[in-house]
Design an enzyme around this catalytic site. Structure first.
Site, short mmCIF file in Angstrom:
data_model
loop_
_atom_site.label_atom_id
_atom_site.label_comp_id
_atom_site.label_asym_id
_atom_site.label_seq_id
_atom_site.Cartn_x
_atom_site.Cartn_y
_atom_site.Cartn_z
N ASP A 76 40.92 41.88 48.87
CA ASP A 76 39.64 42.20 48.22
C ASP A 76 38.95 43.39 48.88
O ASP A 76 39.37 43.86 49.94
CB ASP A 76 38.72 40.97 48.20
CG ASP A 76 38.72 40.21 49.53
OD1 ASP A 76 39.12 40.79 50.56
OD2 ASP A 76 38.30 39.04 49.53
N ASN A 145 32.26 27.95 51.22
CA ASN A 145 32.07 27.38 49.88
C ASN A 145 33.40 27.15 49.15
O ASN A 145 33.42 26.85 47.97
CB ASN A 145 31.17 28.30 49.03
CG ASN A 145 31.80 29.66 48.75
OD1 ASN A 145 32.89 29.95 49.25
ND2 ASN A 145 31.14 30.48 47.97
N HIS A 147 35.85 29.42 48.74
CA HIS A 147 36.49 30.59 48.10
C HIS A 147 37.76 31.00 48.86
O HIS A 147 37.88 30.78 50.06
CB HIS A 147 35.52 31.76 47.90
CG HIS A 147 35.13 32.52 49.13
ND1 HIS A 147 33.94 33.21 49.23
CD2 HIS A 147 35.75 32.73 50.31
CE1 HIS A 147 33.86 33.80 50.39
NE2 HIS A 147 34.95 33.53 51.08
N GLU A 152 35.07 33.06 44.01
CA GLU A 152 33.97 32.13 44.28
C GLU A 152 34.14 30.88 43.42
O GLU A 152 34.90 30.89 42.45
CB GLU A 152 32.64 32.82 43.97
CG GLU A 152 32.37 34.09 44.78
CD GLU A 152 31.95 33.82 46.24
OE1 GLU A 152 32.42 32.83 46.83
OE2 GLU A 152 31.15 34.62 46.77
#
Ligand code: PGA
Length: 250
Positions: A76, A145, A147, A152
């Site tokens: 990313d 979280n 990801h 996400e």
């Protein structure tokens, strides 16, 4: 000494501490680099892989681990940051790994964070991975979280490389790398879940207490869009390398 167990489809290697986890991860990468000429590596950024990259650099400098034939694709990049920006993931990779090993930098790929046509450059990235025969060994971290890369919660299992809005949680988590929270980019380009799951082998590295809850959910809860890392349960060759703290909920 590390301990190994299988939980469902996922192999888990539990290491004493984060240093041992870094060594274990580096060992898996070194083996693949040594045995597969033209190996295609999938690489990750963040706080977690830094020690593993240090170990790979040590193996290169002291043991002659040869990266000259290797290719890489990163997961990313932040939208809006040039590769020369110290918080861009291109800069991170050069600084933490590529500048210290004998990889040909023209064979290292990081998604473009600045492009006149982001959807087209995302498609180009997917095509380029396919043209090189796909990723042989993919490194992942995990967000608090759930990801993986910047997929996400809510990212579907068939997602591909695309632009994504970062969640408040991720922005807060990553603010530690910037001067302040306002400077954290709000968008990123990320490989998709489907892109990641096509890697032949996956190593997810997670260390520290703050990852214990999400690691347990990723491995033990049914695969769900709310915890993108749980889709790794559908991969035939996925190993979680964790330290004792991150293994606390297993
Ligand atoms: P971290 O990030 O290694 O900085 O904890 C992991 C991730 O967000 O994938």
């Amino acid at each position: 000494m590390s301990e190994q167990k299988n939980i469902g489809n996922i192999k888990v290697i539990i290491c004493k501490d984060k240093q041992e986890a870094a060594q274990e991860g580096a060992k898996i990468f070194a083996k693949e680099i040594k045995t597969k000429p033209g190996v295609v590596l999938g690489l990750a950024t963040g706080g977690t892989p830094v020690d593993m990259y240090k170990e790979l650099i040590r193996m290169h400098k002291e043991g002659g681990l040869d990266f000259s034939h290797a290719l890489s694709f990163n997961l990313d990049e932040y939208v809006g940051l040039l590769g020369s920006h110290p918080q861009s993931y291109r800069y991170f990779m050069d600084d933490n790994l590529f500048n210290h090993i004998n990889i040909d930098k023209t064979k290292t790929h990081v998604p473009k964070g600045i492009s006149q046509d982001i959807p087209a450059s995302c498609q180009e990235y997917e095509k380029s991975i396919k043209e090189k025969g796909g990723v042989d060994l993919q490194l992942l971290g995990i967000g608090s979280n759930g990801h993986i890369a910047f997929n996400e919660p809510g990212s579907p299992s068939d997602s591909r490389t695309r632009e994504i809005d970062l969640t408040e949680k991720t922005i807060k988590d990553n603010a530690r790398f910037f001067e302040n929270e306002a400077e954290v980019p709000r968008k990123a380009v990320t490989m998709g879940i489907a892109t990641i799951l096509e890697a032949k082998k996956i190593v997810l590295l997670a260390t520290g207490n703050n990852k214990a809850e999400v690691v347990a959910k990723a491995i033990k809860s049914p695969a769900t869009i709310d915890i993108p890392a749980s889709f790794l349960q559908n991969h035939p060759d996925c190993v979680f390398v964790v330290d004792e703290e991150a293994a606390n909920g297993l």
